[in-house]
Design a protein around this motif. Structure first.
Motif, PDB file in Angstrom:
ATOM      1  N   THR A  13       1.184   0.604  -1.895  1.00 30.56           N
ATOM      2  CA  THR A  13       0.900   0.343  -3.304  1.00 30.56           C
ATOM      3  C   THR A  13       2.108   0.777  -4.134  1.00 30.56           C
ATOM      4  O   THR A  13       3.025   1.429  -3.631  1.00 30.56           O
ATOM      5  CB  THR A  13      -0.338   1.118  -3.797  1.00 30.56           C
ATOM      6  N   THR A  14       2.082   0.399  -5.395  1.00 31.96           N
ATOM      7  CA  THR A  14       3.164   0.770  -6.307  1.00 31.96           C
ATOM      8  C   THR A  14       2.578   1.414  -7.558  1.00 31.96           C
ATOM      9  O   THR A  14       1.405   1.204  -7.891  1.00 31.96           O
ATOM     10  CB  THR A  14       3.992  -0.458  -6.725  1.00 31.96           C
ATOM     11  N   ALA A  15       3.419   2.191  -8.232  1.00 28.19           N
ATOM     12  CA  ALA A  15       3.016   2.812  -9.492  1.00 28.19           C
ATOM     13  C   ALA A  15       4.235   2.872 -10.400  1.00 28.19           C
ATOM     14  O   ALA A  15       5.207   3.547 -10.090  1.00 28.19           O
ATOM     15  CB  ALA A  15       2.460   4.204  -9.258  1.00 28.19           C
ATOM     16  N   GLU A  16       4.161   2.146 -11.493  1.00 30.88           N
ATOM     17  CA  GLU A  16       5.261   2.140 -12.461  1.00 30.88           C
ATOM     18  C   GLU A  16       5.155   3.284 -13.453  1.00 30.88           C
ATOM     19  O   GLU A  16       6.131   3.606 -14.110  1.00 30.88           O
ATOM     20  CB  GLU A  16       5.291   0.811 -13.214  1.00 30.88           C
ATOM     21  N   SER A  17       3.978   3.887 -13.536  1.00 30.71           N
ATOM     22  CA  SER A  17       3.753   4.930 -14.535  1.00 30.71           C
ATOM     23  C   SER A  17       2.831   6.003 -13.968  1.00 30.71           C
ATOM     24  O   SER A  17       2.197   5.813 -12.926  1.00 30.71           O
ATOM     25  CB  SER A  17       3.097   4.324 -15.779  1.00 30.71           C
ATOM     26  N   ALA A  18       2.743   7.118 -14.682  1.00 33.33           N
ATOM     27  CA  ALA A  18       1.836   8.192 -14.274  1.00 33.33           C
ATOM     28  C   ALA A  18       0.385   7.720 -14.322  1.00 33.33           C
ATOM     29  O   ALA A  18      -0.411   8.064 -13.443  1.00 33.33           O
ATOM     30  CB  ALA A  18       2.036   9.416 -15.158  1.00 33.33           C
ATOM     31  N   ASP A  19       0.037   6.928 -15.329  1.00 29.27           N
ATOM     32  CA  ASP A  19      -1.339   6.422 -15.418  1.00 29.27           C
ATOM     33  C   ASP A  19      -1.659   5.523 -14.232  1.00 29.27           C
ATOM     34  O   ASP A  19      -2.754   5.601 -13.668  1.00 29.27           O
ATOM     35  CB  ASP A  19      -1.553   5.670 -16.731  1.00 29.27           C
ATOM     36  N   GLU A  57      13.780   8.476   4.823  1.00 26.72           N
ATOM     37  CA  GLU A  57      12.403   8.960   4.818  1.00 26.72           C
ATOM     38  C   GLU A  57      11.426   7.839   4.470  1.00 26.72           C
ATOM     39  O   GLU A  57      10.388   7.685   5.119  1.00 26.72           O
ATOM     40  CB  GLU A  57      12.264  10.116   3.832  1.00 26.72           C
ATOM     41  N   LEU A  58      11.766   7.059   3.452  1.00 25.25           N
ATOM     42  CA  LEU A  58      10.886   5.962   3.037  1.00 25.25           C
ATOM     43  C   LEU A  58      10.735   4.924   4.141  1.00 25.25           C
ATOM     44  O   LEU A  58       9.620   4.500   4.453  1.00 25.25           O
ATOM     45  CB  LEU A  58      11.415   5.294   1.761  1.00 25.25           C
ATOM     46  N   THR A  59      11.839   4.502   4.739  1.00 24.34           N
ATOM     47  CA  THR A  59      11.734   3.477   5.788  1.00 24.34           C
ATOM     48  C   THR A  59      10.984   4.023   7.004  1.00 24.34           C
ATOM     49  O   THR A  59      10.226   3.286   7.644  1.00 24.34           O
ATOM     50  CB  THR A  59      13.104   2.899   6.175  1.00 24.34           C
ATOM     51  N   ALA A  60      11.144   5.313   7.310  1.00 25.56           N
ATOM     52  CA  ALA A  60      10.366   5.919   8.397  1.00 25.56           C
ATOM     53  C   ALA A  60       8.875   5.876   8.068  1.00 25.56           C
ATOM     54  O   ALA A  60       8.047   5.575   8.938  1.00 25.56           O
ATOM     55  CB  ALA A  60      10.829   7.346   8.654  1.00 25.56           C
ATOM     56  N   ALA A  61       8.531   6.172   6.811  1.00 26.49           N
ATOM     57  CA  ALA A  61       7.119   6.132   6.405  1.00 26.49           C
ATOM     58  C   ALA A  61       6.562   4.713   6.497  1.00 26.49           C
ATOM     59  O   ALA A  61       5.430   4.514   6.964  1.00 26.49           O
ATOM     60  CB  ALA A  61       6.961   6.677   4.987  1.00 26.49           C
ATOM     61  N   LEU A  62       7.336   3.726   6.081  1.00 25.67           N
ATOM     62  CA  LEU A  62       6.881   2.337   6.169  1.00 25.67           C
ATOM     63  C   LEU A  62       6.683   1.923   7.619  1.00 25.67           C
ATOM     64  O   LEU A  62       5.689   1.278   7.969  1.00 25.67           O
ATOM     65  CB  LEU A  62       7.878   1.404   5.472  1.00 25.67           C
ATOM     66  N   ARG A 112      13.263  -9.942   3.149  1.00 24.68           N
ATOM     67  CA  ARG A 112      12.365  -9.963   4.306  1.00 24.68           C
ATOM     68  C   ARG A 112      12.635  -8.854   5.326  1.00 24.68           C
ATOM     69  O   ARG A 112      12.452  -9.018   6.516  1.00 24.68           O
ATOM     70  CB  ARG A 112      12.334 -11.344   4.960  1.00 24.68           C
ATOM     71  N   TRP A 113      13.054  -7.708   4.818  1.00 27.89           N
ATOM     72  CA  TRP A 113      13.102  -6.507   5.636  1.00 27.89           C
ATOM     73  C   TRP A 113      11.695  -5.930   5.741  1.00 27.89           C
ATOM     74  O   TRP A 113      11.390  -5.193   6.674  1.00 27.89           O
ATOM     75  CB  TRP A 113      14.032  -5.458   5.012  1.00 27.89           C
ATOM     76  N   LEU A 114      10.857  -6.253   4.759  1.00 27.77           N
ATOM     77  CA  LEU A 114       9.476  -5.790   4.722  1.00 27.77           C
ATOM     78  C   LEU A 114       8.599  -6.985   4.376  1.00 27.77           C
ATOM     79  O   LEU A 114       8.753  -7.579   3.308  1.00 27.77           O
ATOM     80  CB  LEU A 114       9.305  -4.692   3.657  1.00 27.77           C
ATOM     81  N   TYR A 115       7.736  -7.342   5.304  1.00 21.34           N
ATOM     82  CA  TYR A 115       6.823  -8.462   5.074  1.00 21.34           C
ATOM     83  C   TYR A 115       5.572  -8.247   5.912  1.00 21.34           C
ATOM     84  O   TYR A 115       5.574  -7.497   6.882  1.00 21.34           O
ATOM     85  CB  TYR A 115       7.473  -9.804   5.418  1.00 21.34           C
ATOM     86  N   LEU A 134      14.103  -1.186  -5.106  1.00 22.85           N
ATOM     87  CA  LEU A 134      14.367  -1.196  -3.668  1.00 22.85           C
ATOM     88  C   LEU A 134      13.275  -1.964  -2.933  1.00 22.85           C
ATOM     89  O   LEU A 134      13.569  -2.790  -2.062  1.00 22.85           O
ATOM     90  CB  LEU A 134      14.467   0.229  -3.124  1.00 22.85           C
ATOM     91  N   LEU A 135      12.030  -1.707  -3.276  1.00 25.72           N
ATOM     92  CA  LEU A 135      10.918  -2.401  -2.635  1.00 25.72           C
ATOM     93  C   LEU A 135      11.019  -3.907  -2.867  1.00 25.72           C
ATOM     94  O   LEU A 135      10.823  -4.697  -1.931  1.00 25.72           O
ATOM     95  CB  LEU A 135       9.582  -1.865  -3.146  1.00 25.72           C
ATOM     96  N   ALA A 136      11.350  -4.311  -4.074  1.00 21.52           N
ATOM     97  CA  ALA A 136      11.516  -5.744  -4.358  1.00 21.52           C
ATOM     98  C   ALA A 136      12.613  -6.352  -3.489  1.00 21.52           C
ATOM     99  O   ALA A 136      12.455  -7.448  -2.942  1.00 21.52           O
ATOM    100  CB  ALA A 136      11.813  -5.956  -5.841  1.00 21.52           C
ATOM    101  N   PHE A 137      13.715  -5.628  -3.337  1.00 20.55           N
ATOM    102  CA  PHE A 137      14.814  -6.098  -2.487  1.00 20.55           C
ATOM    103  C   PHE A 137      14.362  -6.218  -1.033  1.00 20.55           C
ATOM    104  O   PHE A 137      14.644  -7.231  -0.369  1.00 20.55           O
ATOM    105  CB  PHE A 137      16.007  -5.140  -2.594  1.00 20.55           C
TER     106      PHE A 137
END
Length: 182
Positions: free
Chosen positions: A159-165, A111-116, A145-148, A137-140
């Motif tokens: 974007t990324t979010a490490e926390s709820a805030d 699902e994630l790779t389809a969204a990307l 270079r699967w995502l660039y 996973l995103l860092a990997f």
């Protein structure tokens, strides 16, 4: 507005399950309805957060799999049954004003790779990667270079979010015009 939530049935940690619930709550408070797989784990946590705020929570599943996969989580208010995985992914992505992805198994990865892919080639729908598992996973994907980013495939939608805030801050920064306009 519609947010699509991708997350696994087996949370990587109690912290990730709590984050999924807080994300669901934040989405509902920002006026989003939720589309998700309808089952347990992170999906249920996000649905609990959204449903607890009165948001419509729709399960999107495959025709004929509901009996095999079990009942939807108790926070689901509507369901859509589609004939195959492609139709299911298309339903998610064509209706998404925002995609949120957390950790999970191979289904969540699909699902994630389809969204990307969708966001780089079809329509730049915002995609937010949240939680420690998905961020690893995103860092990997970036490191290998699967995502660039390229001039023809910008990644400004991601974007990324490490926390709820951090997730709430991301929501506040989004253009909240639904995909249909108006």
């Amino acid at each position: 507005m519609t947010a699509v939530f991708f997350g696994g049935v087996v949370p990587a940690s109690a912290q990730e399950e709590t984050l999924a619930e807080e994300i669901g709550r934040a989405l509902a408070q920002a006026g989003y309805q939720l589309l998700h797989g309808g089952y347990n784990g992170l999906m249920e946590a996000a649905a609990r957060g959204a449903g607890g705020q009165g948001a419509t929570v729709t399960a999107v599943t495959l025709t004929g799999k509901h009996d095999e996969w079990g009942a939807f989580n108790p926070h689901t208010t509507l369901s859509v049954h589609l004939p195959d995985p492609g139709a299911r992914l298309n339903h998610y992505l064509e209706n998404a004003d925002l995609v949120v992805a957390m950790g999970g198994g191979v289904g969540t990865l699909h699902e994630l790779t389809a969204a990307l892919y969708y966001a780089t080639t079809i329509r730049p729908v915002p995609v937010c990667i949240a939680g420690a598992s998905a961020l690893r996973l995103l860092a990997f994907l970036r490191e290998e270079r699967w995502l660039y980013e390229t001039p023809t495939r910008p990644l400004g939608f991601l974007t990324t979010a490490e926390s709820a805030d951090a997730f709430r801050a991301h929501l506040a920064s989004l253009d909240t015009t639904p995909i249909g306009g108006a």
